[in-house]
Motif scaffolding. Structure first.
Motif, PDB file in Angstrom:
ATOM      1  N   THR A   1       0.915  -1.336   0.143  1.00 30.50           N
ATOM      2  CA  THR A   1       0.112  -0.027   0.023  1.00 30.50           C
ATOM      3  C   THR A   1       0.713   1.139  -0.024  1.00 30.50           C
ATOM      4  O   THR A   1       1.573   1.474   0.957  1.00 30.50           O
ATOM      5  N   PRO A   2       1.096   1.922  -1.143  1.00 25.20           N
ATOM      6  CA  PRO A   2       0.495   1.363  -2.565  1.00 25.20           C
ATOM      7  C   PRO A   2       1.051   0.174  -3.216  1.00 25.20           C
ATOM      8  O   PRO A   2       2.225   0.085  -2.981  1.00 25.20           O
ATOM      9  N   PRO A   3       0.400  -0.192  -3.934  1.00 24.99           N
ATOM     10  CA  PRO A   3       1.276  -1.148  -4.813  1.00 24.99           C
ATOM     11  C   PRO A   3       2.397  -0.761  -5.689  1.00 24.99           C
ATOM     12  O   PRO A   3       2.377   0.506  -6.054  1.00 24.99           O
ATOM     13  N   ILE A   4       3.078  -1.651  -5.897  1.00 24.81           N
ATOM     14  CA  ILE A   4       4.580  -1.312  -6.833  1.00 24.81           C
ATOM     15  C   ILE A   4       4.476  -2.499  -8.065  1.00 24.81           C
ATOM     16  O   ILE A   4       3.988  -3.411  -7.880  1.00 24.81           O
ATOM     17  N   ALA A   5       4.833  -2.032  -9.212  1.00 24.32           N
ATOM     18  CA  ALA A   5       5.043  -2.898 -10.195  1.00 24.32           C
ATOM     19  C   ALA A   5       6.125  -2.471 -11.154  1.00 24.32           C
ATOM     20  O   ALA A   5       6.383  -1.194 -11.377  1.00 24.32           O
ATOM     21  N   ALA A   6       6.946  -3.388 -11.847  1.00 22.69           N
ATOM     22  CA  ALA A   6       7.829  -2.987 -12.724  1.00 22.69           C
ATOM     23  C   ALA A   6       8.062  -4.129 -13.683  1.00 22.69           C
ATOM     24  O   ALA A   6       7.808  -5.117 -13.542  1.00 22.69           O
ATOM     25  N   VAL A   7       8.476  -3.511 -14.852  1.00 23.94           N
ATOM     26  CA  VAL A   7       8.974  -4.513 -15.979  1.00 23.94           C
ATOM     27  C   VAL A   7      10.106  -3.696 -16.760  1.00 23.94           C
ATOM     28  O   VAL A   7      10.025  -2.494 -16.919  1.00 23.94           O
ATOM     29  N   GLY A   8      10.971  -4.556 -17.249  1.00 25.07           N
ATOM     30  CA  GLY A   8      11.957  -4.150 -17.832  1.00 25.07           C
ATOM     31  C   GLY A   8      13.220  -3.575 -16.904  1.00 25.07           C
ATOM     32  O   GLY A   8      13.281  -3.943 -15.954  1.00 25.07           O
TER      33      GLY A   8
END
Length: 477
Positions: free
Chosen positions: A354-361
């Protein structure tokens, strides 16, 4: 123990019923294979029974509870709000049970045979199964190993039930602890720390890597959020010792500057794992593994032994259910004669904090280390209209691009909607998108996705909801 008299023949045997195993089983059955799955515990594996689903149920409940102050701002008054841990645990159990029954129903519909027991490879085409009271031998045409991995304690630390535990054991707690100490530098540590803080516990986090493997901009924002939430962060620190006595766990850690002793109700360890391969007999049939016992596979899921494939956490590489699912499906398709393959070059990471985390690359640091001339664009969630009205203003979106070609190299986000939106970033990277491909489309308004547009436009000085950058003054003679 009764030993079967005959070797029974099977077409495809899968060892392990977690995400890799059960997805492989269903895909293989769809393609006409006769499938037998061997599982010694519960169908669904760690992910469904003790890992992904229970942990995300916890983070979801904690996030909902922490949103109560915003409801009052909206004029929604919920008097005497409280969190009841026993009621939550019952909900968690019902959720897991419902999903497990769904998998069982799919197995039945696809006519997949399930055998309860412990499997051991006897030769390159034979496997024995010990069910405790019965032992059977099976001869197979192909096999998939999907036995996962299990948590282990650091050297010198002893597990103590209810006190010094793995994250998978949080569901066994009787109540929300007063003080939780989390030791780890992975996504599970991030989720666990914030979840218990949102539920009212005091939280301390011991981490070796204070970036948690995230892009530096996201890591800084996470550190700021932790400080605001009053989570005590011990950066670049190592757990020295821990002992449970009575109601207290005494913990000693060594940080960069000093040795610290803490007293806590619970110590949760999150990041040390070892593969469940040591009792499979794989070494006897010459399956190549690394020094820790993780299985080496190629892009088809094939091991060094023809006819034996592997998928999931027991293979070399990241520990993610998404990896296991992809590997399992590809292995099933290769066995069925389909020219299928996978790549782990572009795999999204999602952290349900909280808050969410997202990653790519690539992170910005990784891109520079690989020789790219990097340009970045960044936009704070606080400047997004929908984030503001929904009271979810923490976080930011960051785009990393090659300055020479405008090629997208990485997408990183911390904030509401990150977990769902990252799939768009994954698709963009797979399709070799450039700056124009992300800035050209019309974005819905108001929406959280507009943070991405603003981040892309900020890289080229076009962001509408950011003030112009101040030009550096040059000295004049």
């Amino acid at each position: 123990m009764v030993v079967g008299e005959f070797v029974q023949k099977r077409q495809l045997i899968i060892v392990g019923g977690g995400p890799g195993g059960y997805n492989a089983a269903i895909r293989a059955a769809q393609l006409g294979q006769e499938v037998t799955l061997i599982e010694k515990e519960e169908l669904g594996g760690v992910c469904l029974n003790t890992g992904c689903i229970p942990s995300k149920t916890l983070t979801h409940a904690a996030s909902q509870y922490s949103s109560m102050p915003h409801l009052k701002e909206l004029g929604i008054h919920t008097e005497a709000v409280r969190f009841e841990w026993p009621a939550f645990i019952e909900y968690q159990k019902r959720t897991v049970s419902g999903l497990q029954k769904g998998v069982e129903a799919l197995f039945k519909a696809n006519k997949i045979e399930i055998i309860k027991g412990t499997a051991t490879f006897m030769s390159e085409n034979r496997i024995g199964v010990d069910s405790g009271h019965h032992y059977e031998m099976y001869q197979y045409e192909n096999a998939i190993v999907a036995t996962g991995a299990r948590p282990v304690m650091p050297q010198g630390i002893s597990r103590t039930e209810g006190k010094i535990i793995y994250a998978e054991e949080l569901r066994n707690l009787k109540q929300v602890p007063g003080h939780v100490v989390v030791c780890g530098s992975d996504y599970i540590a991030i989720e666990t720390a914030m979840a218990f803080r949102n539920l009212g516990a005091d939280v301390s986090l011991i981490c070796r890597d204070d970036t948690f493997g995230l892009d530096e901009s996201i890591a800084r924002e996470l550190n700021r959020v932790y400080k605001k939430a009053k989570i005590k962060l011990f950066k670049k620190a190592e757990l020295v010792e821990a002992s449970a006595g009575g109601e207290t766990v005494t913990i000693t850690l060594q940080s960069e500057k000093e040795k610290v002793t803490l007293d806590a109700d619970v110590l949760v360890l999150t990041e040390r794992y070892q593969p469940n391969t040591n009792e499979l007999g794989l070494e006897f049939i010459k399956v190549t593994m690394d020094d820790e016992g993780y299985i080496a596979v190629n892009e088809y899921g094939e091991t060094s032994v023809p006819g034996i494939f592997a998928a999931g956490d027991c293979t070399i590489g990241m520990r993610l259910a998404s990896k296991a699912i992809k590997q399992g499906k590809v292995a099933a398709e290769r066995i069925a004669g389909i020219a299928s393959a996978y790549s782990l070059a572009v795999v999204p990471q999602v952290i349900h904090s909280t808050p969410p985390i997202a990653a790519v690359g690539l992170t910005e640091k990784e891109a520079r280390e690989q020789g790219y001339e990097v340009k970045t664009g960044q936009f704070a969630m606080g400047g997004n209209g929908f984030a503001s009205l929904s009271g979810q203003k923490e976080g930011l979106a960051k785009m990393i691009m090659d300055a020479k070609t405008d090629l997208l190299l990485g997408v990183h986000m911390m904030g509401a909607g990150a977990a769902e939106m990252i799939s768009t970033g994954t698709l963009a990277l797979e399709m070799a998108a450039r700056e124009e491909d992300l800035s050209y489309p019309v974005y819905a308004h108001p929406s959280l996705s507009e943070t991405w547009l603003e981040a892309v436009e900020q890289a080229t000085g076009k962001a509408i909801h950011l003030p112009p950058e101040r030009k550096k003054e040059t000295a004049t003679s």
